[in-house]
Design a protein around this motif. Structure first.
Motif, PDB file in Angstrom:
ATOM      1  N   ASP A  72     -40.058  36.636 -25.341  1.00  0.00           N
ATOM      2  CA  ASP A  72     -39.392  35.653 -24.489  1.00  0.00           C
ATOM      3  C   ASP A  72     -38.465  36.399 -23.540  1.00  0.00           C
ATOM      4  N   GLU A  73     -38.738  36.288 -22.245  1.00  0.00           N
ATOM      5  CA  GLU A  73     -37.957  37.020 -21.240  1.00  0.00           C
ATOM      6  C   GLU A  73     -36.923  36.126 -20.563  1.00  0.00           C
ATOM      7  N   SER A  74     -36.517  35.045 -21.245  1.00  0.00           N
ATOM      8  CA  SER A  74     -35.590  34.098 -20.620  1.00  0.00           C
ATOM      9  C   SER A  74     -34.139  34.417 -20.916  1.00  0.00           C
ATOM     10  N   THR A  84     -33.587  15.661 -20.472  1.00  0.00           N
ATOM     11  CA  THR A  84     -33.740  16.823 -19.601  1.00  0.00           C
ATOM     12  C   THR A  84     -34.673  17.851 -20.231  1.00  0.00           C
ATOM     13  N   GLY A  85     -35.539  18.413 -19.410  1.00  0.00           N
ATOM     14  CA  GLY A  85     -36.397  19.518 -19.828  1.00  0.00           C
ATOM     15  C   GLY A  85     -36.040  20.765 -19.033  1.00  0.00           C
ATOM     16  N   ARG A  86     -36.065  21.938 -19.699  1.00  0.00           N
ATOM     17  CA  ARG A  86     -35.675  23.183 -19.033  1.00  0.00           C
ATOM     18  C   ARG A  86     -36.659  24.298 -19.333  1.00  0.00           C
ATOM     19  N   GLU A  87     -36.743  25.240 -18.420  1.00  0.00           N
ATOM     20  CA  GLU A  87     -37.511  26.468 -18.615  1.00  0.00           C
ATOM     21  C   GLU A  87     -36.777  27.602 -17.918  1.00  0.00           C
ATOM     22  N   THR A  88     -36.809  28.767 -18.528  1.00  0.00           N
ATOM     23  CA  THR A  88     -36.240  29.975 -17.931  1.00  0.00           C
ATOM     24  C   THR A  88     -37.181  31.136 -18.208  1.00  0.00           C
ATOM     25  N   THR A  89     -37.349  32.003 -17.224  1.00  0.00           N
ATOM     26  CA  THR A  89     -38.146  33.209 -17.444  1.00  0.00           C
ATOM     27  C   THR A  89     -37.615  34.319 -16.564  1.00  0.00           C
TER      28      THR A  89
END
Length: 469
Positions: A437-439, A190-195
């Motif tokens: 980093d704004e996640s 699994t790959g994830r990104e949050t912003t």
């Protein structure tokens, strides 16, 4: 609803005048929140909502005991005041000690540089989610599941207390999360990104590279070799630096963790050296027009006790010089309040929380961080992590071996673990880069998802334990 909100502003002050002589301290927080939430799972809508809520909380302190009552019906406010006062008197048995804060009467708003999400239609927000969902699904046919979530929240807060403060403050926060799951036989990755942002809707409309990056990492991990578990010299990117300073060190700087824990208070004693002279660590909510800090996820003008936001240096030249406070922890430790008492919403009492936490940039060019490393690891981004007191474990989103000072083959399943104080002491060099980093969505005391910012430069750290095969 806005008219109703303004209508009750004076009522809070009037009620506090009536009841304040029954306790040592009394405060009422009234909150109006407008929210949008969208969640797509494999292109199917699971959540699509807009909501407006009005509620509040009463906090009373008597002889050191706190009473708390939340409400979402203003007609019950007097009953809730009585409940909070009764609870405080039931448990109070010592002395109320609160750091002094001058009374403040003001109206303020954390400014938006871009569009207010309340001016964007739900249809347009849903279309944005659909576009990112297509980018995920179309990246590769081995992707078996995707998720896209969007949320925005605009809050207007009134805080009034028995010392004469009456503060009206508002802000808007936005966040998007993406995940992609790839499968090859029995292997799943699994790959994830949050912003996120507190600056405007446009900050979420140009995230194609991050979305594709989440899908790419999931697909690439299907064929990457696992790293061999060992102790390595590691170079971490600014995103992992931000995660490290927040999770591993920042929580230990929150004074409510220490003021009733003599052992931790001794470990986190002022003047104690934790790193080299180059190491500088800060936390601050005050919006500043500076090189590395303007408005981030944890920015505001006043905390949820009405204390002005500050910028607090935690480590100066490698030495512990500060910690984060509510008025109570500052009073009991004889230190200045820092404006770090925060609550997720009116249903929770304010506790000591980080805001925007960062390690200051250093002087070493990033390419020089890799020099003279015979065999090491370069880790970027984050996949997950946990802390337990002084110990931490983080999973990197991407990683490469370093061989003879150069990047070599990519590897997967890289977890970094260790003792935070030993790790701070083992920082060999601090890069001259910097990234916010704004996640961040921080959890503590049952209040999960509180917006925070994390930042820092790349770091070179020796003797890091890496889990693997």
């Amino acid at each position: 609803m806005p008219e109703l909100f303004a209508e009750h502003k004076n009522r809070l002050t009037e009620l506090i005048e009536v009841y304040s002589d029954r306790v040592d301290f009394l405060t009422i927080r009234l909150e109006q929140a407008e929210e949008t939430n969208i969640f797509l799972r494999s292109s199917k809508i699971e959540t699509l909502s807009e909501s407006i809520a009005l509620g509040g909380q009463v906090r009373a302190c008597y002889r050191g005991g706190w009473g708390f009552a939340a409400f979402n019906d203003l007609d019950t406010l007097i009953d809730r005041i009585e409940e909070a006062i009764a609870a405080a008197k039931t448990i109070g048995e010592s002395e109320t000690i609160l750091a002094e804060v001058a009374p403040i009467q003001t109206v303020c708003q954390v400014p938006l540089k871009g569009s207010d999400p309340r001016t964007i239609s739900l249809t347009d927000k849903k279309a944005l989610c659909d576009r990112y969902d297509r980018l995920l699904r179309e990246y590769h046919d081995c992707l078996t599941a995707t998720t896209v979530s969007y949320s925005d929240s605009s809050q207007k807060i009134i805080i009034a207390n028995s010392e004469g403060s009456a503060i009206e403050q508002s802000w808007t926060d936005l966040e998007m999360r993406f995940s992609a799951t790839a499968r090859k036989g029995d292997l799943i990755q699994t790959g994830r990104e949050t912003t996120g942002s507190r600056q405007g809707y446009e900050d979420l409309t140009d995230l194609d590279s991050q979305v594709i990056g989440a899908a790419q990492r999931a697909v690439d991990a299907l064929t990457l070799p696992k790293i061999k578990g060992d102790t390595y010299t590691v170079v971490i990117d600014p995103i992992l630096t931000g995660l490290f300073v927040h999770e591993a060190f920042g929580h230990l700087s929150e004074a409510d963790m220490a003021y009733e824990n003599p052992d931790l208070l001794e470990v986190m004693s002022m003047g104690k050296r934790f790193g080299s002279d180059e190491l500088q660590i800060f936390d601050g909510a005050a919006p500043l027009e500076a090189e590395d800090q303007y408005i981030h996820r944890g920015s505001y003008f006043y905390d949820d006790e009405g204390t002005p936001a500050t910028t607090t240096q935690l480590i100066k030249d490698g030495v512990l010089v500060g910690r984060l406070h509510s008025r109570e922890t500052a009073g009991k430790l004889g230190e200045k309040p820092t404006g770090n008492a925060r609550c997720l919403n009116y249903q929770y009492s304010p506790i000591v929380r980080m805001t925007n936490t960062w390690i200051a940039r250093g002087k070493t060019p990033v390419k020089e961080l890799f020099e003279d490393i015979g065999e090491g690891v370069y880790a970027r981004n984050w996949l997950g992590g946990m802390t337990n007191g002084e110990m931490f474990t983080f999973s990197a989103g991407e990683a490469w071996m370093i061989r003879h000072g150069k990047l070599a083959e990519p590897v997967k399943d890289v977890t970094l673990s260790g003792n935070v104080f030993k790790t701070l002491a083992n920082i060999e060099a601090i890069g001259d880069d910097f990234y916010w980093d704004e996640s961040g969505g921080c959890g503590k005391g049952g209040q999960s998802g509180l917006a925070v910012g994390c930042g820092g430069p790349s770091l070179r750290i020796k003797d890091v334990t890496i889990g693997g095969s």
